[in-house]
Design an enzyme around this catalytic site. Structure first.
Site, PDB file in Angstrom:
ATOM      1  N   ASN A 139      -6.168   4.066  -4.621  1.00 11.21           N
ATOM      2  CA  ASN A 139      -6.490   4.449  -3.247  1.00 11.21           C
ATOM      3  C   ASN A 139      -5.276   4.346  -2.335  1.00 11.21           C
ATOM      4  OD1 ASN A 139      -9.211   4.938  -3.711  1.00 11.21           O
ATOM      5  ND2 ASN A 139      -9.826   2.863  -3.166  1.00 11.21           N
ATOM      6  N   GLY A 159      -8.654  -1.078  -8.448  1.00 11.47           N
ATOM      7  CA  GLY A 159      -7.985  -0.912  -9.730  1.00 11.47           C
ATOM      8  C   GLY A 159      -6.496  -1.176  -9.637  1.00 11.47           C
ATOM      9  N   ASP A 200      -9.283  -9.386  -5.995  1.00 14.51           N
ATOM     10  CA  ASP A 200      -8.520  -8.684  -7.029  1.00 14.51           C
ATOM     11  C   ASP A 200      -7.428  -9.572  -7.603  1.00 14.51           C
ATOM     12  OD1 ASP A 200     -10.076  -6.437  -6.472  1.00 14.51           O
ATOM     13  OD2 ASP A 200      -8.652  -5.701  -4.986  1.00 14.51           O
TER      14      ASP A 200
END
EC number: 2.7.1.15
Length: 294
Positions: free
Chosen positions: A10, A40, A243
């Site tokens: 993104n 991710g 994350d």
């Protein structure tokens, strides 16, 4: 051992505001910054900075080529990223003066993953490897089933939470890493203990990491439970905290660390991340984490 992160890429558009925008309200932003992002991408960078060998697969549009360059600069293999998406996924992030964030996403190319791409990428991985997944791309069912047949260790972060998460076959998942809100949505329970009880009663194979905000984190599988308190720091931006934690925890596990040590190191890494502005740029190096005082 390799990590394949088949995950989102993104462009993060970050706006600093006095408070989150309310319904019908118009606010002026104090500042605007743009960063490489996506759960991710963030998780791949956290894995790489913690010492893992990382391969990232996904899809971007031509407007997202700098995301691929960012991953390459972090030592991540990007051969599994294709560039023929219509438009790169992006996030609009509101950040308050206290460091809290509010995010909405447009999936873009992240939602254009094909079965053919998945099959081609998985050809290079086997039962010695990890697959890391989040809920920001399409075809999760297919990915999980294909990786399960090959014997990969599968780690799932069901974020952002959606109804589709309830339909996934958790019996094929090895590590489930989620926060309290996601746990409530999947289990229908409200307390951490009941969330864990429910998930394990239906899927005894799971190794669950449940993050609880300021109350720390709890790990539970069918034979053991461990808790870890947070490391208190001055919070500037919580965007990549989860994350960072995930990347460090899984990396430590892959390096044969015990659960207690993995939770501790991952918590230290997350505390450093929230003390800095930005998403992927806030993720610390392993040397910084190991040098952090307890």
């Amino acid at each position: 051992m390799k990590f394949l992160n088949f995950g989102s890429l993104n462009i993060d558009k970050v706006y600093t505001l006095p408070h989150f925008v309310k319904e019908g309200e118009t606010l002026s932003s104090d500042s605007f910054e743009q960063y490489p992002g996506g759960k991710g991408l963030n998780q791949s960078i956290a894995l790489s900075k913690s010492g893992a060998q990382v391969f990232h697969a996904g899809k971007i549009g031509k407007d997202g080529l700098f995301l691929k360059q960012k991953l390459t600069a972090e030592g991540i293999n990007v051969e599994g990223i294709v560039e023929d998406g219509l438009i790169t996924g992006h996030a609009i992030i509101q950040v308050t003066p206290t460091g809290e964030n509010c995010i909405f996403l447009y999936g873009g190319a992240n939602k254009e993953i094909t079965v053919e791409q998945i099959d081609q990428v998985l050809e290079d991985f086997n039962a010695d490897d990890f697959l890391v997944l989040q809920n920001e791309i399409n075809s999760l069912d297919y990915l999980i089933n294909a990786a399960y047949r090959k014997g990969l260790t599968i780690a799932l972060n069901p974020s952002p939470i959606s109804d589709t998460m309830k339909d996934l076959d958790l019996s094929k998942i090895d590590f489930l890493l989620l926060n309290e809100i996601e746990g409530q949505a999947i289990s229908g329970e409200t307390s951490p203990n009941k969330i864990l009880d429910h998930l394990l009663s239906n899927n005894s194979n799971l190794k669950i990491v449940l993050t609880l905000g300021t109350n720390g984190v709890v790990y539970r599988d069918k034979i053991q439970e461990h808790k870890q308190e947070i490391y208190k720091v001055k919070v500037k931006d919580t965007t990549a905290a989860g994350d960072t934690f995930l990347g460090y925890f899984l990396s430590m596990i892959s390096q044969k660390a015990d659960i207690t040590s993995a939770l501790n190191i991952a918590s230290k890494a997350a505390s450093l991340a929230v003390s800095r502005k930005g998403s992927s740029s806030s993720i610390p190096l392993l040397a910084e984490v190991l040098g952090k005082d307890a």
